[in-house]
Design an enzyme around this catalytic site. Structure first.
Site, PDB file in Angstrom:
ATOM      1  N   ARG A 177      13.291  40.256 -64.389  1.00 51.93           N
ATOM      2  CA  ARG A 177      13.638  39.812 -66.072  1.00 51.93           C
ATOM      3  C   ARG A 177      12.920  40.426 -67.107  1.00 51.93           C
ATOM      4  O   ARG A 177      12.021  40.385 -68.278  1.00 51.93           O
ATOM      5  CB  ARG A 177      11.776  38.605 -65.062  1.00 51.93           C
ATOM      6  CG  ARG A 177      12.314  37.080 -64.871  1.00 51.93           C
ATOM      7  CD  ARG A 177      13.489  35.973 -65.357  1.00 51.93           C
ATOM      8  NE  ARG A 177      13.510  35.533 -63.791  1.00 51.93           N
ATOM      9  CZ  ARG A 177      14.150  36.139 -63.197  1.00 51.93           C
ATOM     10  NH1 ARG A 177      15.410  36.888 -63.069  1.00 51.93           N
ATOM     11  NH2 ARG A 177      14.226  35.091 -61.717  1.00 51.93           N
ATOM     12  N   SER A 226      10.091  28.993 -66.061  1.00 52.90           N
ATOM     13  CA  SER A 226       9.003  29.337 -65.609  1.00 52.90           C
ATOM     14  C   SER A 226       8.183  29.878 -66.639  1.00 52.90           C
ATOM     15  O   SER A 226       8.740  31.356 -67.847  1.00 52.90           O
ATOM     16  CB  SER A 226       9.476  30.681 -64.300  1.00 52.90           C
ATOM     17  OG  SER A 226      10.245  30.141 -63.644  1.00 52.90           O
ATOM     18  N   GLU A 296       6.213  35.340 -68.947  1.00 53.33           N
ATOM     19  CA  GLU A 296       7.828  35.516 -68.677  1.00 53.33           C
ATOM     20  C   GLU A 296       8.406  34.947 -69.695  1.00 53.33           C
ATOM     21  O   GLU A 296       9.342  35.846 -70.720  1.00 53.33           O
ATOM     22  CB  GLU A 296       8.748  35.161 -67.370  1.00 53.33           C
ATOM     23  CG  GLU A 296       9.941  35.273 -67.523  1.00 53.33           C
ATOM     24  CD  GLU A 296      10.311  34.815 -66.096  1.00 53.33           C
ATOM     25  OE1 GLU A 296       9.832  34.409 -64.903  1.00 53.33           O
ATOM     26  OE2 GLU A 296      11.314  33.707 -66.442  1.00 53.33           O
TER      27      GLU A 296
HETATM   28  C1  FAD Z   1      14.559  24.134 -67.194  1.00 55.75           C
HETATM   29  C2  FAD Z   1      13.538  25.821 -67.094  1.00 55.75           C
HETATM   30  C3  FAD Z   1      14.276  26.576 -66.120  1.00 55.75           C
HETATM   31  C4  FAD Z   1      14.503  27.424 -65.835  1.00 55.75           C
HETATM   32  N1  FAD Z   1      14.945  28.192 -65.393  1.00 55.75           N
HETATM   33  C5  FAD Z   1      15.025  29.612 -65.441  1.00 55.75           C
HETATM   34  C6  FAD Z   1      15.738  30.800 -64.080  1.00 55.75           C
HETATM   35  O1  FAD Z   1      16.063  30.323 -62.478  1.00 55.75           O
HETATM   36  N2  FAD Z   1      15.485  32.156 -63.907  1.00 55.75           N
HETATM   37  C7  FAD Z   1      15.333  32.396 -65.133  1.00 55.75           C
HETATM   38  O2  FAD Z   1      15.687  33.682 -65.080  1.00 55.75           O
HETATM   39  N3  FAD Z   1      14.702  31.925 -66.263  1.00 55.75           N
HETATM   40  C8  FAD Z   1      14.684  30.383 -65.792  1.00 55.75           C
HETATM   41  N4  FAD Z   1      14.826  30.368 -67.585  1.00 55.75           N
HETATM   42  C9  FAD Z   1      14.289  30.804 -68.683  1.00 55.75           C
HETATM   43  C10 FAD Z   1      15.589  30.744 -69.834  1.00 55.75           C
HETATM   44  O3  FAD Z   1      16.269  29.755 -69.629  1.00 55.75           O
HETATM   45  C11 FAD Z   1      16.178  32.349 -69.422  1.00 55.75           C
HETATM   46  O4  FAD Z   1      14.892  33.592 -69.836  1.00 55.75           O
HETATM   47  C12 FAD Z   1      17.251  32.369 -70.330  1.00 55.75           C
HETATM   48  O5  FAD Z   1      18.080  33.944 -69.699  1.00 55.75           O
HETATM   49  C13 FAD Z   1      16.759  32.543 -71.574  1.00 55.75           C
HETATM   50  O6  FAD Z   1      18.307  32.719 -72.627  1.00 55.75           O
HETATM   51  P1  FAD Z   1      18.081  31.443 -74.001  1.00 55.75           P
HETATM   52  O7  FAD Z   1      19.044  31.821 -74.288  1.00 55.75           O
HETATM   53  O8  FAD Z   1      17.177  30.375 -74.230  1.00 55.75           O
HETATM   54  O9  FAD Z   1      17.507  32.849 -74.775  1.00 55.75           O
HETATM   55  P2  FAD Z   1      15.615  32.635 -75.502  1.00 55.75           P
HETATM   56  O10 FAD Z   1      14.715  31.683 -74.982  1.00 55.75           O
HETATM   57  O11 FAD Z   1      16.132  32.389 -77.130  1.00 55.75           O
HETATM   58  O12 FAD Z   1      15.292  34.057 -75.591  1.00 55.75           O
HETATM   59  C14 FAD Z   1      14.756  34.991 -74.997  1.00 55.75           C
HETATM   60  C15 FAD Z   1      14.205  36.531 -74.960  1.00 55.75           C
HETATM   61  O13 FAD Z   1      15.786  36.676 -75.315  1.00 55.75           O
HETATM   62  C16 FAD Z   1      16.717  37.273 -76.042  1.00 55.75           C
HETATM   63  N5  FAD Z   1      17.987  37.028 -76.253  1.00 55.75           N
HETATM   64  C17 FAD Z   1      18.435  35.663 -76.962  1.00 55.75           C
HETATM   65  N6  FAD Z   1      19.380  35.812 -77.953  1.00 55.75           N
HETATM   66  C18 FAD Z   1      19.244  37.243 -77.645  1.00 55.75           C
HETATM   67  C19 FAD Z   1      20.891  37.692 -77.624  1.00 55.75           C
HETATM   68  N7  FAD Z   1      21.595  37.842 -78.643  1.00 55.75           N
HETATM   69  N8  FAD Z   1      20.266  39.701 -78.438  1.00 55.75           N
HETATM   70  C20 FAD Z   1      19.457  40.446 -78.192  1.00 55.75           C
HETATM   71  N9  FAD Z   1      18.629  39.425 -77.426  1.00 55.75           N
HETATM   72  C21 FAD Z   1      18.392  38.291 -77.238  1.00 55.75           C
HETATM   73  C22 FAD Z   1      15.449  36.389 -77.523  1.00 55.75           C
HETATM   74  O14 FAD Z   1      14.613  37.555 -78.415  1.00 55.75           O
HETATM   75  C23 FAD Z   1      13.824  36.864 -76.464  1.00 55.75           C
HETATM   76  O15 FAD Z   1      13.347  37.786 -76.483  1.00 55.75           O
HETATM   77  C24 FAD Z   1      14.478  28.188 -67.043  1.00 55.75           C
HETATM   78  C25 FAD Z   1      14.462  27.672 -68.523  1.00 55.75           C
HETATM   79  C26 FAD Z   1      14.551  25.930 -68.732  1.00 55.75           C
HETATM   80  C27 FAD Z   1      13.353  25.368 -69.759  1.00 55.75           C
END
Ligand code: FAD
Length: 304
Positions: A177, A226, A296
């Site tokens: 992560r 998480s 996380e």
């Molecule tokens: C119900 C639920 C279940 C989940 N299950 C999992 C799981 O099984 N496994 C897992 O790994 N995660 C899980 N997550 C967490 C989350 O979905 C992941 O971390 C996901 O990859 C975040 O993507 P996002 O587009 O929502 O990013 P955001 O939450 O918007 O941002 C997360 C980070 O990424 C950075 N970021 C976003 N876009 C870019 C870009 N284009 N360039 C550079 N940096 C960027 C942001 O600055 C921030 O630091 C879960 C979340 C929820 C709500």
């Protein structure tokens, strides 16, 4: 129009993307909390983003958000410019050799679906992650025994000076992560590698993943997934449970009864409620097990 918006418009006469002052970030995150972005910028495409980053004065802070599924925005909002990629970063192309080239704004679930339709196996784990490709690249998103670092070959990104980079996976410096590539990089595209597979079999795998999520995680709640990373040799949820935190509340923020590494906004929680709840959990786990949990979820912005 804010002073900053005026300043940016003067410095960026050829900008094609949209700027919006005081945009709500609560509307853009799964937790539905947090103050506004001083400016929200939606780039038209990668060239527009590069132009913006090149011409925007270096003293203006820039923060990128994805689909907001791993974000806790504080109640005072985020100063400077918040960038959110949209339609101009939404392409999915199937390439020879079981590869997919995907824009950073594409939701992970669509990556899984496109791969299944094209008979590409190995990407079905994205069915369960509610973020987008940019977030998956930055977080090394993973589930069901696989993570982004195993399936990404290279990523395109723009740095704070507006320079475009193509980074092979080794230069993304992935860990659990975590991605140690420079923090100013904004990812615009990923190239994924799968392997030939049977569409029906891949789709069945995805259905199993969706069914598992439905019964094991509060996926319909206002949550950030998480909250804490699993410490080496431990499961965060077990430590939280052993510390008696299941169901714990601060204001309207609650530790999920279903999965106690998830925090829930029960309705009108604030960013402060959720962060304080998370810190209380960390302190209790430290007291009972001696383990220091690491967030996380990314916390952004300033308190009210
Ligand atoms: C119900 C639920 C279940 C989940 N299950 C999992 C799981 O099984 N496994 C897992 O790994 N995660 C899980 N997550 C967490 C989350 O979905 C992941 O971390 C996901 O990859 C975040 O993507 P996002 O587009 O929502 O990013 P955001 O939450 O918007 O941002 C997360 C980070 O990424 C950075 N970021 C976003 N876009 C870019 C870009 N284009 N360039 C550079 N940096 C960027 C942001 O600055 C921030 O630091 C879960 C979340 C929820 C709500």
């Amino acid at each position: 129009m804010s002073n900053l918006e005026n300043r940016l418009l003067a410095a960026l006469p050829e900008l094609r993307g949209k700027l919006k002052s005081g945009a709500s970030l609560a509307d853009l995150t799964w937790f539905r909390v947090g103050g506004p972005a001083e400016i929200l910028y939606s780039p038209a495409d990668e060239a527009d983003l590069a132009y913006f980053l090149k011409k925007t004065p270096a003293d203006v802070p820039v923060t990128v958000v994805g689909l907001g599924s791993n974000l806790l925005v504080r109640d005072g909002g985020i100063a400077g410019v918040v960038i959110r990629l949209g339609r101009g970063f939404g392409d999915i192309k199937i390439e020879d050799g079981s590869r997919l080239r995907v824009g950073a704004a594409v939701p992970d679930v669509k990556v899984a679906r496109a791969a299944a339709d094209a008979g590409i196996a190995g990407l079905s784990f994205y069915r369960g992650i509610p973020g987008g490709v940019g977030g998956a690249l930055r977080m090394n998103g993973g589930a069901h025994g696989r993570e982004t670092k195993e399936v990404v070959i290279e990523a395109r990104a723009v740095d704070r000076k507006g320079e475009i980079h193509v980074l092979p996976v080794a230069e993304l410096h992935y860990d659990y992560r975590h991605c140690a590539a420079p923090e100013d990089l904004i990812f615009t595209e990923a190239l994924f590698q799968g392997e030939p597979g049977e569409p029906a079999k891949i789709l069945a795998e995805m259905e199993d993943i969706a069914a598992y999520r439905e019964q094991a995680q509060p996926i319909k709640s206002r949550t950030g997934g998480s909250t804490f990373k699993n410490p080496p040799g431990n499961k965060a949820w077990q430590l939280i449970d052993a510390a008696g935190c299941r169901g714990l509340m601060v204001g309207n923020a609650k530790v999920s009864d279903m999965h106690c590494n998830f925090l829930i906004n029960e309705g009108n929680a604030t960013g402060a409620d959720l962060e304080q709840l998370g810190e209380t959990v960390r302190a209790r786990v430290k007291e009972t097990s001696g383990v220091e949990l690491e967030w996380e979820i990314k916390r952004l912005g300033v308190p009210d």
